[in-house]
Design a protein around this motif. Structure first.
Motif, PDB file in Angstrom:
ATOM      1  N   SER A   1       3.683   1.113  -3.384  1.00  0.00           N
ATOM      2  CA  SER A   1       3.109   1.109  -4.736  1.00  0.00           C
ATOM      3  C   SER A   1       2.702   2.503  -5.192  1.00  0.00           C
ATOM      4  CB  SER A   1       1.908   0.169  -4.807  1.00  0.00           C
ATOM      5  OG  SER A   1       2.337  -1.155  -4.616  1.00  0.00           O
ATOM      6  N   GLN A   2       2.368   3.369  -4.268  1.00  0.00           N
ATOM      7  CA  GLN A   2       1.936   4.725  -4.608  1.00  0.00           C
ATOM      8  C   GLN A   2       3.019   5.542  -5.310  1.00  0.00           C
ATOM      9  OE1 GLN A   2       0.122   6.844  -1.293  1.00  0.00           O
ATOM     10  NE2 GLN A   2      -0.319   4.878  -0.321  1.00  0.00           N
TER      11      GLN A   2
ATOM     12  N   ASP B   1       0.830  -1.208   0.000  1.00  0.00           N
ATOM     13  CA  ASP B   1       0.000   0.000   0.000  1.00  0.00           C
ATOM     14  C   ASP B   1       0.862   1.254   0.000  1.00  0.00           C
ATOM     15  OD1 ASP B   1      -2.343  -1.455  -0.001  1.00  0.00           O
ATOM     16  OD2 ASP B   1      -2.741  -1.175   2.150  1.00  0.00           O
ATOM     17  N   ARG B   2       1.890   1.273   0.824  1.00  0.00           N
ATOM     18  CA  ARG B   2       2.745   2.455   0.935  1.00  0.00           C
ATOM     19  C   ARG B   2       3.642   2.621  -0.284  1.00  0.00           C
ATOM     20  NH1 ARG B   2       6.033   4.024   6.245  1.00  0.00           N
ATOM     21  NH2 ARG B   2       3.893   4.422   6.857  1.00  0.00           N
TER      22      ARG B   2
END
Length: 131
Positions: free
Chosen positions: A76-77, A73-74
């Protein structure tokens, strides 16, 4: 200061940053606009972050005790090109291996082009993997 059995003083840290900056300017700058660390609070984390920032790249990190989904989540942004990771970490006197989680992370973040694994037990860079 002393961390994980390593002694680091400001001149030594500065020298390590310069080495990483030179490497970055030679090759990394062309391909890296963001770099991430799945890394413990060790001198190598500070060196990687400062070297990344010094070339104007984005740095993000998580502790190696994060679960894979939280890391994805962190990271991939920002579509990182390089991952710095520790092979494991110690907590409350017990060692936890991170290699399986690192493998899963590298398979799922398609933007990664290189992985640097720091062998936490041996206190050195274990391998650099070009993806």
């Amino acid at each position: 200061s002393e961390s994980c059995g390593l002694k680091c003083d400001l001149p030594e840290i500065s020298e390590q940053i310069k080495i990483h900056q030179i490497d970055a300017e030679k090759s990394w700058k062309k391909i890296f606009n963001s770099q991430v660390g799945y890394i413990s609070n060790i001198p190598e984390a500070i060196i990687a972050m400062l070297a990344t920032s010094s070339i104007g790249a984005i740095w993000s990190s998580t502790s190696p005790d994060f679960g894979v989904n939280g890391v994805l989540d962190r990271f991939s942004q920002i579509e990182p090109k390089i991952l710095f990771a520790t092979s494991g970490y110690s907590y409350n006197g017990k060692y936890y291996d991170s290699l399986e989680k690192i493998n899963e992370i590298t398979q799922k973040i398609k933007s990664l082009e290189q992985v640097v694994i720091i062998n936490q037990r041996e206190k050195n860079v274990q391998k650099i993997i070009a993806l």
